[in-house]
Structure formats: structure tokens, C-alpha cells
Write a protein that holds these residues in place. Structure first.
Motif, short mmCIF file in Angstrom:
data_model
loop_
_atom_site.label_atom_id
_atom_site.label_comp_id
_atom_site.label_asym_id
_atom_site.label_seq_id
_atom_site.Cartn_x
_atom_site.Cartn_y
_atom_site.Cartn_z
N LEU A 131 0.83 -1.20 0.00
CA LEU A 131 0.00 0.00 0.00
C LEU A 131 0.87 1.26 0.00
CD1 LEU A 131 -2.77 -1.01 2.57
CD2 LEU A 131 -3.09 -0.56 0.13
N SER A 132 1.92 1.24 0.80
CA SER A 132 2.81 2.40 0.89
C SER A 132 3.48 2.67 -0.45
CB SER A 132 3.88 2.16 1.97
OG SER A 132 3.28 1.98 3.23
N LEU A 133 3.92 1.61 -1.11
CA LEU A 133 4.60 1.78 -2.39
C LEU A 133 3.65 2.25 -3.49
CD1 LEU A 133 6.92 -1.38 -2.43
CD2 LEU A 133 7.60 1.00 -2.07
N LEU A 134 2.42 1.73 -3.48
CA LEU A 134 1.48 2.05 -4.54
C LEU A 134 0.80 3.40 -4.36
CD1 LEU A 134 -0.27 -1.41 -5.12
CD2 LEU A 134 1.46 -0.31 -6.54
N TYR A 135 0.49 3.75 -3.12
CA TYR A 135 -0.35 4.92 -2.89
C TYR A 135 0.33 6.09 -2.17
CZ TYR A 135 -3.94 1.57 -4.22
OH TYR A 135 -4.68 0.63 -4.89
N LEU A 136 1.46 5.85 -1.51
CA LEU A 136 2.16 6.94 -0.84
C LEU A 136 3.40 7.37 -1.60
CD1 LEU A 136 1.96 5.85 2.92
CD2 LEU A 136 0.49 7.45 1.69
N LEU A 137 4.06 6.44 -2.27
CA LEU A 137 5.31 6.76 -2.97
C LEU A 137 5.13 7.68 -4.17
CD1 LEU A 137 8.36 6.30 -3.22
CD2 LEU A 137 7.87 4.28 -4.62
N GLN A 139 3.16 10.28 -5.16
CA GLN A 139 3.12 11.72 -4.96
C GLN A 139 4.34 12.23 -4.22
OE1 GLN A 139 0.84 9.63 -3.67
NE2 GLN A 139 0.21 10.18 -1.59
N ASN A 140 4.88 11.39 -3.30
CA ASN A 140 6.03 11.83 -2.52
C ASN A 140 7.31 11.92 -3.33
OD1 ASN A 140 5.32 12.38 0.34
ND2 ASN A 140 4.46 10.32 0.24
N VAL A 141 7.36 11.24 -4.47
CA VAL A 141 8.51 11.40 -5.37
C VAL A 141 8.60 12.86 -5.81
CG1 VAL A 141 9.39 10.85 -7.66
CG2 VAL A 141 8.53 9.02 -6.20
N PHE A 142 7.46 13.44 -6.14
CA PHE A 142 7.42 14.84 -6.55
C PHE A 142 7.53 15.79 -5.35
CE2 PHE A 142 5.19 12.58 -9.94
CZ PHE A 142 5.80 13.10 -11.07
N LEU A 143 6.76 15.48 -4.29
CA LEU A 143 6.71 16.36 -3.13
C LEU A 143 8.06 16.47 -2.43
CD1 LEU A 143 3.24 15.35 -1.61
CD2 LEU A 143 3.79 17.35 -2.99
N ILE A 144 8.70 15.33 -2.19
CA ILE A 144 9.98 15.34 -1.49
C ILE A 144 11.04 16.06 -2.31
CG2 ILE A 144 11.89 13.88 -0.70
CD1 ILE A 144 9.83 11.82 0.18
N PHE A 145 11.08 15.76 -3.62
CA PHE A 145 12.04 16.44 -4.49
C PHE A 145 11.80 17.95 -4.47
CE2 PHE A 145 13.18 18.25 -8.65
CZ PHE A 145 14.53 17.93 -8.69
N GLY A 146 10.54 18.36 -4.59
CA GLY A 146 10.20 19.77 -4.58
C GLY A 146 10.59 20.46 -3.28
N PHE A 147 10.30 19.81 -2.16
CA PHE A 147 10.62 20.41 -0.85
C PHE A 147 12.12 20.46 -0.61
CE2 PHE A 147 6.15 19.22 0.40
CZ PHE A 147 5.73 20.53 0.56
N ILE A 148 12.85 19.47 -1.10
CA ILE A 148 14.31 19.48 -0.96
C ILE A 148 14.90 20.66 -1.72
CG2 ILE A 148 16.45 18.30 -1.62
CD1 ILE A 148 15.10 15.66 -0.95
N VAL A 149 14.47 20.84 -2.97
CA VAL A 149 15.00 21.94 -3.79
C VAL A 149 14.63 23.29 -3.21
CG1 VAL A 149 14.98 23.01 -6.07
CG2 VAL A 149 14.99 20.52 -5.88
N THR A 150 13.36 23.47 -2.83
CA THR A 150 12.93 24.75 -2.27
C THR A 150 13.65 25.05 -0.96
OG1 THR A 150 11.01 23.63 -1.27
CG2 THR A 150 10.66 24.82 -3.34
N SER A 151 13.93 24.03 -0.18
CA SER A 151 14.66 24.23 1.08
C SER A 151 16.07 24.71 0.82
CB SER A 151 14.69 22.92 1.88
OG SER A 151 13.39 22.53 2.27
N VAL A 152 16.72 24.10 -0.17
CA VAL A 152 18.09 24.52 -0.52
C VAL A 152 18.09 25.96 -1.05
CG1 VAL A 152 20.02 24.12 -2.11
CG2 VAL A 152 18.93 22.19 -0.96
N ILE A 153 17.13 26.28 -1.91
CA ILE A 153 17.02 27.65 -2.44
C ILE A 153 16.81 28.65 -1.31
CG2 ILE A 153 15.70 29.20 -3.93
CD1 ILE A 153 17.34 27.14 -5.44
N SER A 154 15.96 28.28 -0.35
CA SER A 154 15.69 29.14 0.80
C SER A 154 16.95 29.36 1.64
CB SER A 154 14.59 28.50 1.67
OG SER A 154 14.37 29.24 2.85
#
Length: 219
Positions: A131-137, A139-154
Motif C-alpha cells: 500500500l505504501s509503495l502504490l499509494y504513498l510513494l 506523490q512523494n517522489v514529486f513532493l519530497i524532491f520539490g521540498f528538498i530543492v525549495t529548502s536549498v534555495i531558501s
């Protein structure tokens, strides 16, 4: 179009290589959060465990009563939650003291992911992992990547403010740097929006599947 794509790829590669240490630092805090969340599940007693299950079980009535539970509603909730986080990271970038708070936000994001995945695996074993792999992974591929980049920019913007306070003579226009910072954050936020779109399609399915498991589990 091809030339533009090559140039963008070159810019991104140069950026990641130049600030590899900051990306490593942010990822470390993310992993600390995930690890802490996964470990914390071991300290959850039976009472807290039942409360979590009952809370998840409340989705049963939501799903059954709310026939209009759809991607639009989920997207509104997701985008609101994620944009609020982006705005917080953006605002913290304007202040030097905001750097540690940005890292804490990333760690908290990791904690939620780690705790959620660990809980489902503990309760549902291999089905929970699936379930975690199918339904949580997805969106989090995009969300985690986005938050990592925005955090570094900040963090980079905070550091630039500190450097230019020290070196007043060579200080460029703050307004120009602020506008570039804001535009960059906005562009990266598109990745977050994509993650919210993915989440809006997977969450209703995820909730219904979890509801079926909990229905059987709590009998």
C-alpha cells in the motif's frame, strides 16, 4: 526546443554540483526525520495504537457518507497544505535565523512519512508495504524532491543575505535578488503542484483500500 532542454539540464546539473553539500545536508535531515518516525512506531503503546486505528477507521464513515469524495476535494486539501509549507519555507529564507527552522520542517515531513509507512507495515505486514509503495510513494517522489530543492534555495538566499550584510561594498540590489528568489521558488513549486495532482488521484483509492483493511481488521 531541444537546445532549451539541453541548457536547462546544464543549469540544473551545475546548480546541483555547486551546492551538493547543502543538498546532502537537507537530505540528511529528511532521512533523520524518516528514521525517527519509523523508530517512534515502536514506542506506540496499545492505547495509542487503538486510537490511531480508530482515527483511520473514521474514514469509513467519511467514505460511505460522502459519495462526492473526489479528486477535486483531495487536490484542494493537498495543494493548500503543501503551498502553506512552501510559503513558510519562502518566508524563512528571508531571515538568516530561518535556516534551522527550514531543516526542521524537512525533518518533520520525513517523520510523517516514516511513521506512516512503519505503521502500515507493522499492522498490515507485506500488504502495508505494498500500500505504501502504490499509494504513498508516487506523490512523494514529486513532493519530497520539490521540498528538498525549495529548502536549498531558501537556505542559499538566507546565506546570501548574511554575506551581503558583511560585505556591504559589493552588495547587489536586494530587490533584484529577492525577485529572482521568489520566481525560482514559484517555478519549483510547480513540482509540488504535480505532486498534489498525483495525490488527488491516489488518495481516494488509498482511503477506500485502507477502509476495507480496517473493516476486516477491527472485526
Amino acid at each position: 526546443m531541444i537546445v532549451l532542454g539541453v541548457n536547462l539540464k546544464k543549469i540544473f546539473n551545475n546548480h546541483f554540483q555547486k551546492y551538493i553539500f547543502l543538498y546532502f545536508l537537507v537530505i540528511v535531515f529528511l532521512m533523520i526525520g524518516i528514521s525517527t518516525g519509523a523508530i517512534t512506531i515502536r514506542t506506540v503503546d496499545d492505547t495509542a495504537r487503538e486510537q490511531i486505528i480508530n482515527y483511520l477507521g473514521s474514514f469509513s464513515s467519511i467514505i460511505s457518507k460522502d459519495a462526492d469524495l473526489n479528486t477535486i476535494k483531495v487536490f484542494r486539501y493537498s495543494i493548500t497544505n503543501n503551498i502553506q509549507t512552501i510559503i513558510a519555507i519562502w518566508l524563512l529564507g528571508i531571515t538568516v535565523i530561518g535556516v534551522p527552522i527550514v531543516l526542521i520542517i524537512i525533518a518533520l515531513r520525513g517523520f510523517i512519512i516514516g511513521f506512516t509507512v512503519a505503521f502500515f507495515i507493522k499492522e498490515f505486514k507485506i500488504k502495508g508495504l505494498t500500500l505504501s509503495l502504490l499509494y504513498l510513494l508516487p506523490q512523494n517522489v514529486f513532493l519530497i524532491f520539490g521540498f528538498i530543492v525549495t529548502s536549498v534555495i531558501s537556505i542559499l538566499f538566507s546565506i546570501s543575505i548574511l554575506k551581503n550584510r558583511i560585505n556591504v561594498i559589493r552588495r547587489p540590489s536586494f530587490l533584484n535578488r529577492f525577485v529572482n528568489y521568489t520566481i525560482t521558488m514559484f517555478i519549483i513549486s510547480i513540482i509540488i503542484i504535480i505532486g498534489s495532482l498525483v495525490e488527488s488521484f491516489t488518495t481516494p483509492i488509498f482511503l477506500k483500500v485502507i477502509n476495507n483493511y480496517l473493516t476486516v481488521f477491527m472485526k
